[in-house]
Design an enzyme around this catalytic site. Sequence first.
Site, PDB file in Angstrom:
ATOM      1  CB  VAL A 105      -0.931   0.035   1.231  1.00  0.00           C
ATOM      2  CG1 VAL A 105      -1.819   1.275   1.205  1.00  0.00           C
ATOM      3  CG2 VAL A 105      -1.776  -1.231   1.292  1.00  0.00           C
ATOM      4  CB  CYS A 106       1.025   4.240   0.327  1.00  0.00           C
ATOM      5  SG  CYS A 106       1.460   5.986   0.233  1.00  0.00           S
ATOM      6  CB  THR A 107       5.879   4.806   0.192  1.00  0.00           C
ATOM      7  OG1 THR A 107       5.448   4.942   1.550  1.00  0.00           O
ATOM      8  CG2 THR A 107       5.598   6.099  -0.558  1.00  0.00           C
ATOM      9  CB  THR A 125       4.343   3.686  -5.198  1.00  0.00           C
ATOM     10  OG1 THR A 125       4.395   4.002  -3.797  1.00  0.00           O
ATOM     11  CG2 THR A 125       5.169   4.706  -5.975  1.00  0.00           C
TER      12      THR A 125
END
Length: 323
Positions: A105-107, A125
């Site tokens: 998730v995300c970074t 990302t």
Amino acid sequence: MRTVLVVLFDRVQSLDVTGPVEVFAGAESAVPGSYAIRTAGLDGAPVRTSSGLTLVPDLALTDLADAPAPHTLLVPGGQGTRRPDPELLDWLREHGPHAQRLVSVCTGAILLAEAGLLDGRRATTHWAYCEELARDHPAIEVDPDPVYVRDGHVSTSAGVTSGIDLALALVEEDLGRATALTIARHLVVFLRRPGNQAQFSAQLAAQTAQREPLREVQQFITEHPGGDLSVESLAARAGFSPRHFARAFQAETGTPPGRYVDRVRLEHARRLLEDTADGVEEISRASGYGTPEAMRRAFVKALGTAPAEYRRRFRPAPDRLTR
């Protein structure tokens, strides 16, 4: 029983953790025995999130040395991915390949990339870090646009709330659309964002023009997607020659006027398909396409699906539209 293991570390983004966990916990409540959710940190000690919350892991990653590989290994993002603990990367490098499903998730994608788990794959990302991810890891095909990307057993998602979208998609894959829709309703979100939906709206994706006449044109396009949005018409509205307008608009927004109009019209048509019961012909006119066939070609080119199929897959249930 599918085990979901969520990795925790200092300065993790709390929503990257709690969003997907709430989805999987909701699925377990709806279908008992479907998921066992655990959280783990390097040494099992409490971690402090980037927002100051304290999370207490269920166990230490070192306690899992002889445990069966998790079905779903979820790696969240956050400020802690900027200077990751080498021991965490070593653990991911060793154990990540054995998970049946690897998710970031995300970074969190940066951690997977540093561990070599995204090489040769397509990934995404948070939009602010896509360029960096592509530069530092040329073996990864970084796509900055989608909400999430699924490449085989590896799934990566964009910023923060997109982790909920990806988790809902995984639950739908495991337990069916009805269960995923039940969870989406409980969380007061729509089960409708496709993975290839852009991270940004057309307006946010483009820069805001510096000069007022161009900013007014941007606003006019947004408010009148079904109108005459030719370069000639827009140039006249801004008081520029068509050639000068096209150059100035791209210089100040980063997007050619024609492409900007295309994105606004596609976004407008998507919203109408998702949120209204209007017919395809009516929507095509309101969105500036003129004919259903023109709108169909635009959808297939941009989203890989026709408007009717898009509506079938991503429009909320009828009762939601009336509330």
